[in-house]
Design a protein around this motif. Structure first.
Motif, PDB file in Angstrom:
ATOM      1  N   LEU A  15       0.829  -1.198   0.000  1.00 13.02           N
ATOM      2  CA  LEU A  15       0.000   0.000   0.000  1.00 13.02           C
ATOM      3  C   LEU A  15       0.867   1.253   0.000  1.00 13.02           C
ATOM      4  O   LEU A  15       0.559   2.233  -0.692  1.00 13.02           O
ATOM      5  N   PHE A  16       1.945   1.236   0.752  1.00 12.19           N
ATOM      6  CA  PHE A  16       2.856   2.380   0.792  1.00 12.19           C
ATOM      7  C   PHE A  16       3.494   2.629  -0.576  1.00 12.19           C
ATOM      8  O   PHE A  16       3.479   3.755  -1.094  1.00 12.19           O
ATOM      9  N   ILE A  17       4.030   1.585  -1.187  1.00 16.10           N
ATOM     10  CA  ILE A  17       4.708   1.728  -2.475  1.00 16.10           C
ATOM     11  C   ILE A  17       3.716   2.067  -3.581  1.00 16.10           C
ATOM     12  O   ILE A  17       3.965   2.945  -4.421  1.00 16.10           O
ATOM     13  N   PHE A  18       2.564   1.409  -3.597  1.00 14.53           N
ATOM     14  CA  PHE A  18       1.558   1.697  -4.625  1.00 14.53           C
ATOM     15  C   PHE A  18       1.023   3.125  -4.493  1.00 14.53           C
ATOM     16  O   PHE A  18       0.722   3.770  -5.498  1.00 14.53           O
ATOM     17  N   SER A  19       0.904   3.618  -3.262  1.00 16.26           N
ATOM     18  CA  SER A  19       0.414   4.989  -3.067  1.00 16.26           C
ATOM     19  C   SER A  19       1.404   6.009  -3.609  1.00 16.26           C
ATOM     20  O   SER A  19       1.012   7.004  -4.233  1.00 16.26           O
ATOM     21  N   LEU A  20       2.691   5.783  -3.367  1.00 18.86           N
ATOM     22  CA  LEU A  20       3.716   6.678  -3.913  1.00 18.86           C
ATOM     23  C   LEU A  20       3.668   6.689  -5.436  1.00 18.86           C
ATOM     24  O   LEU A  20       3.715   7.748  -6.074  1.00 18.86           O
ATOM     25  N   LEU A  21       3.591   5.496  -6.012  1.00 19.10           N
ATOM     26  CA  LEU A  21       3.544   5.384  -7.466  1.00 19.10           C
ATOM     27  C   LEU A  21       2.280   6.030  -8.015  1.00 19.10           C
ATOM     28  O   LEU A  21       2.317   6.727  -9.043  1.00 19.10           O
ATOM     29  N   TYR A  22       1.173   5.845  -7.331  1.00 19.31           N
ATOM     30  CA  TYR A  22      -0.114   6.405  -7.765  1.00 19.31           C
ATOM     31  C   TYR A  22      -0.053   7.931  -7.803  1.00 19.31           C
ATOM     32  O   TYR A  22      -0.488   8.568  -8.772  1.00 19.31           O
ATOM     33  N   GLY A  23       0.487   8.534  -6.747  1.00 20.97           N
ATOM     34  CA  GLY A  23       0.573   9.984  -6.689  1.00 20.97           C
ATOM     35  C   GLY A  23       1.409  10.567  -7.809  1.00 20.97           C
ATOM     36  O   GLY A  23       1.065  11.597  -8.403  1.00 20.97           O
ATOM     37  N   GLY A  24       2.529   9.912  -8.119  1.00 16.42           N
ATOM     38  CA  GLY A  24       3.365  10.391  -9.212  1.00 16.42           C
ATOM     39  C   GLY A  24       2.698  10.248 -10.562  1.00 16.42           C
ATOM     40  O   GLY A  24       2.794  11.147 -11.411  1.00 16.42           O
ATOM     41  N   PHE A  59      -2.265   2.829 -15.739  1.00 13.36           N
ATOM     42  CA  PHE A  59      -1.555   2.378 -14.547  1.00 13.36           C
ATOM     43  C   PHE A  59      -2.324   2.775 -13.286  1.00 13.36           C
ATOM     44  O   PHE A  59      -2.349   2.027 -12.305  1.00 13.36           O
ATOM     45  N   LEU A  60      -2.947   3.964 -13.293  1.00 20.73           N
ATOM     46  CA  LEU A  60      -3.772   4.370 -12.157  1.00 20.73           C
ATOM     47  C   LEU A  60      -4.944   3.410 -11.971  1.00 20.73           C
ATOM     48  O   LEU A  60      -5.290   3.040 -10.845  1.00 20.73           O
ATOM     49  N   VAL A  61      -5.569   3.036 -13.078  1.00 19.21           N
ATOM     50  CA  VAL A  61      -6.682   2.086 -13.030  1.00 19.21           C
ATOM     51  C   VAL A  61      -6.223   0.763 -12.430  1.00 19.21           C
ATOM     52  O   VAL A  61      -6.874   0.186 -11.550  1.00 19.21           O
ATOM     53  N   VAL A  62      -5.077   0.286 -12.895  1.00 25.38           N
ATOM     54  CA  VAL A  62      -4.561  -0.994 -12.417  1.00 25.38           C
ATOM     55  C   VAL A  62      -4.177  -0.909 -10.943  1.00 25.38           C
ATOM     56  O   VAL A  62      -4.473  -1.818 -10.151  1.00 25.38           O
ATOM     57  N   LEU A  63      -3.523   0.172 -10.552  1.00 27.51           N
ATOM     58  CA  LEU A  63      -3.104   0.315  -9.155  1.00 27.51           C
ATOM     59  C   LEU A  63      -4.296   0.390  -8.208  1.00 27.51           C
ATOM     60  O   LEU A  63      -4.284  -0.243  -7.141  1.00 27.51           O
ATOM     61  N   SER A  64      -5.326   1.152  -8.574  1.00 25.52           N
ATOM     62  CA  SER A  64      -6.504   1.227  -7.708  1.00 25.52           C
ATOM     63  C   SER A  64      -7.208  -0.124  -7.617  1.00 25.52           C
ATOM     64  O   SER A  64      -7.704  -0.509  -6.548  1.00 25.52           O
ATOM     65  N   SER A  65      -7.240  -0.856  -8.720  1.00 25.06           N
ATOM     66  CA  SER A  65      -7.832  -2.197  -8.695  1.00 25.06           C
ATOM     67  C   SER A  65      -6.999  -3.151  -7.847  1.00 25.06           C
ATOM     68  O   SER A  65      -7.549  -3.956  -7.074  1.00 25.06           O
ATOM     69  N   ALA A  66      -5.682  -3.067  -7.964  1.00 23.18           N
ATOM     70  CA  ALA A  66      -4.807  -3.936  -7.178  1.00 23.18           C
ATOM     71  C   ALA A  66      -4.947  -3.635  -5.684  1.00 23.18           C
ATOM     72  O   ALA A  66      -4.959  -4.551  -4.854  1.00 23.18           O
ATOM     73  N   SER A  74     -12.740   0.112   0.283  1.00 28.93           N
ATOM     74  CA  SER A  74     -12.709   1.397   0.978  1.00 28.93           C
ATOM     75  C   SER A  74     -11.320   2.020   0.945  1.00 28.93           C
ATOM     76  O   SER A  74     -11.181   3.250   0.794  1.00 28.93           O
ATOM     77  N   ILE A  75     -10.285   1.207   1.068  1.00 27.32           N
ATOM     78  CA  ILE A  75      -8.912   1.720   0.992  1.00 27.32           C
ATOM     79  C   ILE A  75      -8.618   2.218  -0.416  1.00 27.32           C
ATOM     80  O   ILE A  75      -7.975   3.267  -0.594  1.00 27.32           O
ATOM     81  N   ALA A  76      -9.080   1.505  -1.422  1.00 27.55           N
ATOM     82  CA  ALA A  76      -8.871   1.942  -2.804  1.00 27.55           C
ATOM     83  C   ALA A  76      -9.574   3.272  -3.072  1.00 27.55           C
ATOM     84  O   ALA A  76      -9.017   4.153  -3.740  1.00 27.55           O
ATOM     85  N   ASN A  77     -10.792   3.431  -2.561  1.00 29.69           N
ATOM     86  CA  ASN A  77     -11.500   4.698  -2.733  1.00 29.69           C
ATOM     87  C   ASN A  77     -10.783   5.841  -2.018  1.00 29.69           C
ATOM     88  O   ASN A  77     -10.759   6.978  -2.503  1.00 29.69           O
ATOM     89  N   GLY A  83      -5.629  11.103  -4.244  1.00 29.66           N
ATOM     90  CA  GLY A  83      -5.008  11.420  -5.531  1.00 29.66           C
ATOM     91  C   GLY A  83      -5.349  12.809  -6.038  1.00 29.66           C
ATOM     92  O   GLY A  83      -4.618  13.371  -6.870  1.00 29.66           O
ATOM     93  N   PHE A  84      -6.458  13.392  -5.530  1.00 31.17           N
ATOM     94  CA  PHE A  84      -6.793  14.763  -5.905  1.00 31.17           C
ATOM     95  C   PHE A  84      -5.736  15.756  -5.424  1.00 31.17           C
ATOM     96  O   PHE A  84      -5.561  16.815  -6.024  1.00 31.17           O
ATOM     97  N   ILE A  85      -5.046  15.433  -4.341  1.00 25.25           N
ATOM     98  CA  ILE A  85      -4.079  16.377  -3.765  1.00 25.25           C
ATOM     99  C   ILE A  85      -2.925  16.646  -4.729  1.00 25.25           C
ATOM    100  O   ILE A  85      -2.687  17.805  -5.098  1.00 25.25           O
ATOM    101  N   PRO A  86      -2.159  15.627  -5.169  1.00 22.75           N
ATOM    102  CA  PRO A  86      -1.086  15.931  -6.130  1.00 22.75           C
ATOM    103  C   PRO A  86      -1.619  16.457  -7.451  1.00 22.75           C
ATOM    104  O   PRO A  86      -0.955  17.272  -8.103  1.00 22.75           O
ATOM    105  N   LEU A  87      -2.815  16.028  -7.854  1.00 22.77           N
ATOM    106  CA  LEU A  87      -3.386  16.501  -9.114  1.00 22.77           C
ATOM    107  C   LEU A  87      -3.670  17.997  -9.057  1.00 22.77           C
ATOM    108  O   LEU A  87      -3.292  18.758  -9.962  1.00 22.77           O
TER     109      LEU A  87
END
Length: 228
Positions: A15-24, A59-66, A74-77, A83-87
């Protein structure tokens, strides 16, 4: 002073690594979207083209699904909402750099920089709406198709859920973004939507199944119990 148990504040490594990747990737999707990419000639539909941000967006779609598969819907949501924050921060910074920060005298690419990265308020709003709705819809469909088996399905069923949820959410993303961005202008909106949707469905079919399998297995490997 209130103390916290370090164990209670820890996150699963996936979750930590996927969240970092998701934000970028949320930020990168907007930057890559300035290039229109060719997908070549295809039978029946002819030449396909798509904005390059779709590669990061998938990749965002895949990461949220994973994340939904590994840690629950609930964690994925929550990941999508964060994700709105970095956007939003990236949109504000790009706007400030283009319109407020003056270019250096020896730098002559200000016009090209502004043309490629600058977006009007209406298009930025369209990006925020389409991101939030399509990503939330993807996680909803991915989780709903699993039912009580979320987190326990593997193989072909997992790939099918990810593929179907991705295709439907990408179609909604395209309709929302193009409608909000260009409604009222003298443009063939339906034709633009059709071409973009077909292109995104092709890419979803090619990219999503292998990527969801990789990220779910990679996440399981990251979260494996440590051996003594």
């Amino acid at each position: 002073m209130q103390s916290h148990d370090p164990a209670s504040l820890s996150l699963p490594r996936s979750l930590f690594i996927f969240s970092l990747l998701y934000g970028g990737l949320v930020v990168l999707a907007g930057v890559l979207g300035t290039k229109l990419a060719s997908l070549g000639q295809w039978p029946v539909v002819g030449e396909l083209a798509v904005e390059s941000g779709i590669f990061a967006f998938l990749f965002l779609v895949v990461l949220s699904s994973a994340v939904a598969e590994l840690h629950g819907r609930s964690i994925a949501n929550r990941l999508i909402r964060y994700g709105f924050i970095p956007l939003i921060v990236s949109m504000v910074l790009i706007t400030l750099v283009i319109n407020v920060v003056p270019p250096a005298a020896m730098w002559g690419d200000q016009e090209a920089f502004a043309r490629l990265l600058g977006q009007g308020a209406r298009m930025q709003f369209a990006g925020l709406v389409s991101y939030g709705v399509s990503q939330t819809l993807n996680v909803y469909l991915f989780s709903k198709l699993a039912g009580n088996s979320l987190g326990h399905e593997r193989g072909a069923v997992l790939l099918f859920r990810a593929w179907l949820a991705s295709m439907l959410s990408q179609a909604v993303d395209t309709v929302l973004f193009i409608s909000i961005s260009f409604f009222g202008q003298d443009l063939p909106l339906l034709a633009i939507m059709e071409g973009q949707i077909i292109s995104k469905l092709v890419l979803s079919t090619i990219m999503v199944p292998p990527l969801i399998l990789f990220f779910v297995r990679f996440g399981q490997w990251l979260d494996r119990p440590k051996t003594a």
